[in-house]
Design an enzyme around this catalytic site. Structure first.
Site, PDB file in Angstrom:
ATOM      1  N   GLU A   1     -13.123  -1.986 -14.571  1.00  0.00           N
ATOM      2  CA  GLU A   1     -11.851  -2.436 -13.822  1.00  0.00           C
ATOM      3  C   GLU A   1     -12.079  -3.672 -13.259  1.00  0.00           C
ATOM      4  O   GLU A   1     -13.391  -4.008 -12.382  1.00  0.00           O
ATOM      5  CB  GLU A   1     -11.670  -1.156 -12.816  1.00  0.00           C
ATOM      6  CG  GLU A   1     -11.125  -0.022 -13.198  1.00  0.00           C
ATOM      7  CD  GLU A   1     -10.900   1.070 -11.940  1.00  0.00           C
ATOM      8  OE1 GLU A   1     -10.575   0.476 -11.025  1.00  0.00           O
ATOM      9  OE2 GLU A   1     -10.997   2.172 -11.957  1.00  0.00           O
TER      10      GLU A   1
ATOM     11  N   GLU B   1     -15.908   5.955  -9.881  1.00  0.00           N
ATOM     12  CA  GLU B   1     -16.144   5.421  -8.418  1.00  0.00           C
ATOM     13  C   GLU B   1     -16.710   6.652  -7.619  1.00  0.00           C
ATOM     14  O   GLU B   1     -16.501   6.760  -6.402  1.00  0.00           O
ATOM     15  CB  GLU B   1     -15.071   4.910  -7.860  1.00  0.00           C
ATOM     16  CG  GLU B   1     -14.383   3.407  -8.331  1.00  0.00           C
ATOM     17  CD  GLU B   1     -13.538   2.575  -7.740  1.00  0.00           C
ATOM     18  OE1 GLU B   1     -12.717   3.260  -6.701  1.00  0.00           O
ATOM     19  OE2 GLU B   1     -13.155   1.571  -8.057  1.00  0.00           O
TER      20      GLU B   1
HETATM   21  C1  BG6 Z   1     -10.057   1.568  -8.169  1.00  0.00           C
HETATM   22  C2  BG6 Z   1      -9.523   2.676  -8.860  1.00  0.00           C
HETATM   23  O1  BG6 Z   1     -10.571   2.191  -6.729  1.00  0.00           O
HETATM   24  O2  BG6 Z   1      -9.131   0.660  -7.738  1.00  0.00           O
HETATM   25  C3  BG6 Z   1      -8.192   2.710  -9.507  1.00  0.00           C
HETATM   26  O3  BG6 Z   1     -10.494   3.218  -9.632  1.00  0.00           O
HETATM   27  C4  BG6 Z   1      -7.175   1.949  -8.393  1.00  0.00           C
HETATM   28  O4  BG6 Z   1      -7.645   3.876  -9.580  1.00  0.00           O
HETATM   29  C5  BG6 Z   1      -7.936   0.586  -8.408  1.00  0.00           C
HETATM   30  O5  BG6 Z   1      -5.839   1.922  -8.958  1.00  0.00           O
HETATM   31  C6  BG6 Z   1      -7.176  -0.515  -7.353  1.00  0.00           C
HETATM   32  O6  BG6 Z   1      -6.918  -0.034  -6.577  1.00  0.00           O
HETATM   33  P1  BG6 Z   1      -5.126   0.065  -6.234  1.00  0.00           P
HETATM   34  O7  BG6 Z   1      -5.078   0.636  -4.538  1.00  0.00           O
HETATM   35  O8  BG6 Z   1      -4.636  -1.389  -6.113  1.00  0.00           O
HETATM   36  O9  BG6 Z   1      -4.690   0.830  -7.000  1.00  0.00           O
END
Ligand code: BG6
Length: 488
Positions: A385, A198
């Site tokens: 993701e 990111e």
């Molecule tokens: C992304 C990141 O921003 O979102 C992860 O790459 C992160 O590291 C994921 O865990 C989800 O966000 P959160 O705050 O729910 O863990």
């Protein structure tokens, strides 16, 4: 079949959110080791000693270490990343569960400070190298392709104390030393790499009304990371021409919230600043035309050398990868109905529903993003993701029913299938937090993403036992049917 038989179905985690073992086997600290837990309404805090030796803490977001202070771990605070889900000691068991689901790919990150504890050692930490060798070997033995993030928000803390947060050109060489080490060490074991997780967060989540100074720092930080990334691509290809190296962008689909032309222009600038700025540099090897306008708006003067520009040209990525959780509606009009998001905020979109953490649920936005980005770069895409952070309940019989998660995935997989039908070259889908882990934003465990439940709680208790949720069996069926069977 919409999804090719070679499509990489899988899941993803990051070192600092999963490994635990924060001070084992010579690992140095990272920022998450001095960051407490928080919640949807309370920020995570960073702990440090001020110049007079007093214990202090301050909100993590945008934190800058005051003059003369140093980061510190306090006995009376809880640091959820210290234990994570103890993937460090459970990796074999976890990989066996991934294999049982039929994973073809598993995304994980290397903790830089396990390899170079302070970032500046001459020689790498052998115990750290050995750990990842064991993990990658186990993945290969199980027929799962590793996808490795080189940096997932975890610069060695010693470097941050010394040089600040990527505001110093010396980071480029330090990162280069680190990537040379891991490309060489894992040649033949790892083929797919991502340079910076990111990378666009630095400017995407900078408030529009932030000062010129904050903008200057953010754009300079990014420039050094672009050069470091480009050099990594070049080095990675030189060390092993088989390597495929990608960028990783936090993908958010922006919508104008009204048809006021001012909102249309504002929305376009969100795409430019938040999404295209980084993608263009990393995929095309040069700054886009609109970059000049963005710099001018905030009187930015970047430290850029001719060699940097040459490096950017030489180090374009092989694939575009991104996270996708939500869309965001934006407007220039006054609107108090603000909703949260992945480290960012927008206004409520009345056509969408929201997660318990206020994230907009929008599978159509994923299709839109995939088609828009593929058209722009024509490089293979990976969704690395995607997932739903939600509360889970363990029933008395030990089962965990998560139909909401199944529904979320079903709709996002359908969106990907449509994009593929429309010609997008999508090659992988690694769902976020395929096993429960510590939330990056809030530090919570109860914000659970996994197909696999981990018995670990926000107060630090728990046995770390792994349990299969209903979604575990569902995803297994999805993978076995190559994305055709999406029924419950
Ligand atoms: C992304 C990141 O921003 O979102 C992860 O790459 C992160 O590291 C994921 O865990 C989800 O966000 P959160 O705050 O729910 O863990």
């Amino acid at each position: 079949m919409k999804f090719d038989k070679n499509f990489y179905w899988g899941g993803a985690i990051a070192a600092n959110q999963a490994e635990g073992a924060w001070n084992k086997d010579g690992r140095g600290m990272a920022r998450t080791d001095v960051t407490t837990g928080g919640s949807v309404n309370t920020p995570r805090m960073v702990t440090f000693m001020d110049k007079d030796g007093h214990k202090q803490k301050a909100p993590n977001r945008g934190f800058k270490l005051p003059e003369g202070a140093h980061y510190a771990v306090f006995d009376d605070e809880l640091y959820p990343n210290h234990d994570g889900i103890d993937f460090y000691h459970h990796y074999k068991e976890d990989i066996a569960l991934f294999k049982e689901m039929g994973f073809k790919m598993f995304r994980l990150s290397i903790s830089w400070s396990r390899i170079y504890p302070t970032g500046e050692e001459e020689q790498p930490n052998q115990a750290g190298l050995d750990f990842y060798r064991r993990v990658f070997t186990e993945l290969r033995n199980q027929g799962i392709e590793p996808l490795v993030s080189i940096w997932h928000f975890d610069t060695p803390l010693a470097l941050e104390e010394k040089y600040g947060d990527w505001q110093d050109r010396r980071y480029i060489d330090l990162y280069e030393k680190y990537v040379r080490t891991i490309f060489t060490e894992y040649k033949g074991l790892v083929k797919y790499w991502l340079t910076f997780n990111e990378i666009n967060n630095t400017i995407n989540f900078l408030p529009d009304d932030a000062s010129d100074e904050a903008h200057q720092e953010a754009y300079q930080h990014l420039h050094y990371q672009f050069v470091a990334s480009a050099r990594a691509v070049k080095i990675g290809h030189d060390i092993d021409p088989e390597n495929k190296i990608g960028c990783m962008i936090c993908g958010i689909t922006y919508y104008p919230s009204t048809c006021d032309p001012k909102d249309i222009l504002f929305n376009r600038s969100k795409w430019e600043k938040g999404i295209f700025y980084c993608g263009d540099v990393q995929c095309k090897g040069k700054y886009p035309t609109f970059a000049k306008r963005l710099w001018k708006e905030h009187h930015i003067e970047l430290d850029v050398t001719d060699q940097d520009l040459e490096d950017l040209k030489q180090g374009t990525v092989d694939m575009y990868t991104f996270s996708y959780y939500m869309s965001q509606a934006v407007t220039t009009h006054h609107n108090d109905d603000v909703v949260g998001g992945n480290m960012s905020f927008g206004v409520r979109n009345e056509y969408l529903t929201y997660s318990d953490w206020g994230w907009a649920l929008d599978p159509d936005g994923l299709q839109y993003y995939l088609e828009m980005i593929y058209d722009r770069y024509e490089k293979p895409l990976m969704v690395v993701e995607n997932g739903l952070g939600a509360y889970d309940t363990v029933e008395e019989d030990g089962r965990i029913h998560d139909p909401f998660r199944i529904d979320y995935y079903r709709r996002h997989i359908q969106a990907m299938a449509k994009a593929i039908e429309n010609g997008v070259d999508l090659i992988a889908y690694t769902t976020w937090g395929c096993i429960d882990l510590v939330s990056a934003g809030t530090g919570e465990m109860r914000k659970r993403y996994g197909f696999i439940y981990v018995d670990k709680h926000d107060d630090g208790t728990g046995t770390m036992k792994r349990m299969k949720k209903d979604s575990f069996y569902w995803y297994k069926k999805v993978i076995a049917s190559q994305g055709e069977d999406l029924d419950d």
